[in-house]
Motif scaffolding. Structure first.
Motif, PDB file in Angstrom:
ATOM      1  N   ILE A  25       0.838  -1.203   0.000  1.00 27.90           N
ATOM      2  CA  ILE A  25       0.000   0.000   0.000  1.00 27.90           C
ATOM      3  C   ILE A  25       0.872   1.251   0.000  1.00 27.90           C
ATOM      4  N   VAL A  26       1.786   1.352   0.961  1.00 25.68           N
ATOM      5  CA  VAL A  26       2.715   2.485   1.031  1.00 25.68           C
ATOM      6  C   VAL A  26       4.112   1.925   0.816  1.00 25.68           C
ATOM      7  N   LYS A  27       4.818   2.492  -0.181  1.00 28.14           N
ATOM      8  CA  LYS A  27       6.148   1.991  -0.530  1.00 28.14           C
ATOM      9  C   LYS A  27       7.155   3.136  -0.538  1.00 28.14           C
ATOM     10  N   HIS A  28       8.235   2.931   0.213  1.00 25.25           N
ATOM     11  CA  HIS A  28       9.344   3.882   0.239  1.00 25.25           C
ATOM     12  C   HIS A  28      10.617   3.138  -0.149  1.00 25.25           C
ATOM     13  N   LEU A  29      11.416   3.737  -1.034  1.00 28.54           N
ATOM     14  CA  LEU A  29      12.693   3.167  -1.448  1.00 28.54           C
ATOM     15  C   LEU A  29      13.769   4.223  -1.255  1.00 28.54           C
ATOM     16  N   CYS A  30      14.785   3.880  -0.466  1.00 31.34           N
ATOM     17  CA  CYS A  30      15.900   4.795  -0.218  1.00 31.34           C
ATOM     18  C   CYS A  30      17.034   4.454  -1.171  1.00 31.34           C
ATOM     19  N   PHE A  31      17.687   5.488  -1.699  1.00 32.40           N
ATOM     20  CA  PHE A  31      18.760   5.296  -2.658  1.00 32.40           C
ATOM     21  C   PHE A  31      20.143   5.534  -2.072  1.00 32.40           C
ATOM     22  N   GLY A  32      20.290   5.482  -0.774  1.00 28.79           N
ATOM     23  CA  GLY A  32      21.633   5.656  -0.248  1.00 28.79           C
ATOM     24  C   GLY A  32      21.722   5.474   1.242  1.00 28.79           C
ATOM     25  N   PRO A  33      22.072   4.295   1.694  1.00 24.53           N
ATOM     26  CA  PRO A  33      22.170   3.018   0.993  1.00 24.53           C
ATOM     27  C   PRO A  33      20.781   2.476   0.659  1.00 24.53           C
ATOM     28  N   LEU A  34      20.728   1.531  -0.274  1.00 35.74           N
ATOM     29  CA  LEU A  34      19.443   0.978  -0.712  1.00 35.74           C
ATOM     30  C   LEU A  34      18.716   0.293   0.441  1.00 35.74           C
ATOM     31  N   GLU A  35      17.458   0.674   0.590  1.00 35.30           N
ATOM     32  CA  GLU A  35      16.605   0.135   1.656  1.00 35.30           C
ATOM     33  C   GLU A  35      15.162   0.333   1.238  1.00 35.30           C
ATOM     34  N   THR A  36      14.290  -0.603   1.598  1.00 33.00           N
ATOM     35  CA  THR A  36      12.865  -0.415   1.347  1.00 33.00           C
ATOM     36  C   THR A  36      12.095  -0.452   2.655  1.00 33.00           C
ATOM     37  N   GLN A  37      11.041   0.326   2.701  1.00 33.71           N
ATOM     38  CA  GLN A  37      10.070   0.290   3.789  1.00 33.71           C
ATOM     39  C   GLN A  37       8.710   0.157   3.114  1.00 33.71           C
ATOM     40  N   ILE A  38       8.000  -0.924   3.455  1.00 37.24           N
ATOM     41  CA  ILE A  38       6.727  -1.199   2.787  1.00 37.24           C
ATOM     42  C   ILE A  38       5.676  -1.555   3.834  1.00 37.24           C
ATOM     43  N   TRP A  39       4.522  -0.920   3.708  1.00 37.62           N
ATOM     44  CA  TRP A  39       3.367  -1.250   4.525  1.00 37.62           C
ATOM     45  C   TRP A  39       2.392  -1.962   3.598  1.00 37.62           C
ATOM     46  N   TYR A  40       1.926  -3.141   3.988  1.00 37.03           N
ATOM     47  CA  TYR A  40       1.080  -3.904   3.087  1.00 37.03           C
ATOM     48  C   TYR A  40      -0.009  -4.656   3.827  1.00 37.03           C
ATOM     49  N   LYS A  41      -0.985  -5.102   3.029  1.00 33.07           N
ATOM     50  CA  LYS A  41      -2.043  -5.956   3.580  1.00 33.07           C
ATOM     51  C   LYS A  41      -1.882  -7.345   2.983  1.00 33.07           C
ATOM     52  N   LEU A  42      -2.311  -8.327   3.753  1.00 27.95           N
ATOM     53  CA  LEU A  42      -2.256  -9.720   3.332  1.00 27.95           C
ATOM     54  C   LEU A  42      -3.650 -10.179   2.935  1.00 27.95           C
TER      55      LEU A  42
END
Length: 105
Positions: A25-42
């Protein structure tokens, strides 16, 4: 339908569940260093928050926490506010639709 805040890309929600039964649902991608933060439903009605370190000192580490419906709704609302601040009304609209779907579930 995405925007940058510092080194973080804020991306659009997925339109359907993936093969793992997750819909981001909410997706964040960091470009330094690479990292993702994702909020999702199952598919089973639960909600999760996931952090995945793609590079850096914690490379390969993945942390997943179950969160409540109200916590996910708060994250979505905060993301909608950011979308409006950065003039991405189409992403704000998509998030509003997802918020309404979650409220009805």
């Amino acid at each position: 339908m995405s925007f940058m805040v510092g080194t973080w890309l804020h991306d659009a929600p997925d339109v359907e569940y993936n093969v793992s039964g997750k819909q981001a649902i909410v997706k964040h991608l960091c470009f330094g260093p690479l990292e993702t933060q994702i909020w999702y439903k199952l598919k089973d009605g639960q909600y999760c928050y996931e952090i995945y370190f793609i590079e850096g000192l914690q490379q390969g580490d993945r942390f997943i926490d179950f969160i409540s419906k109200s916590e996910l709704l708060e994250v979505i609302e905060a993301e909608i506010v950011l979308c409006k601040k950065y003039n991405d009304t189409s992403l704000a609209n998509l998030l509003q639709i997802e918020k309404e779907k979650i409220n009805l579930s």
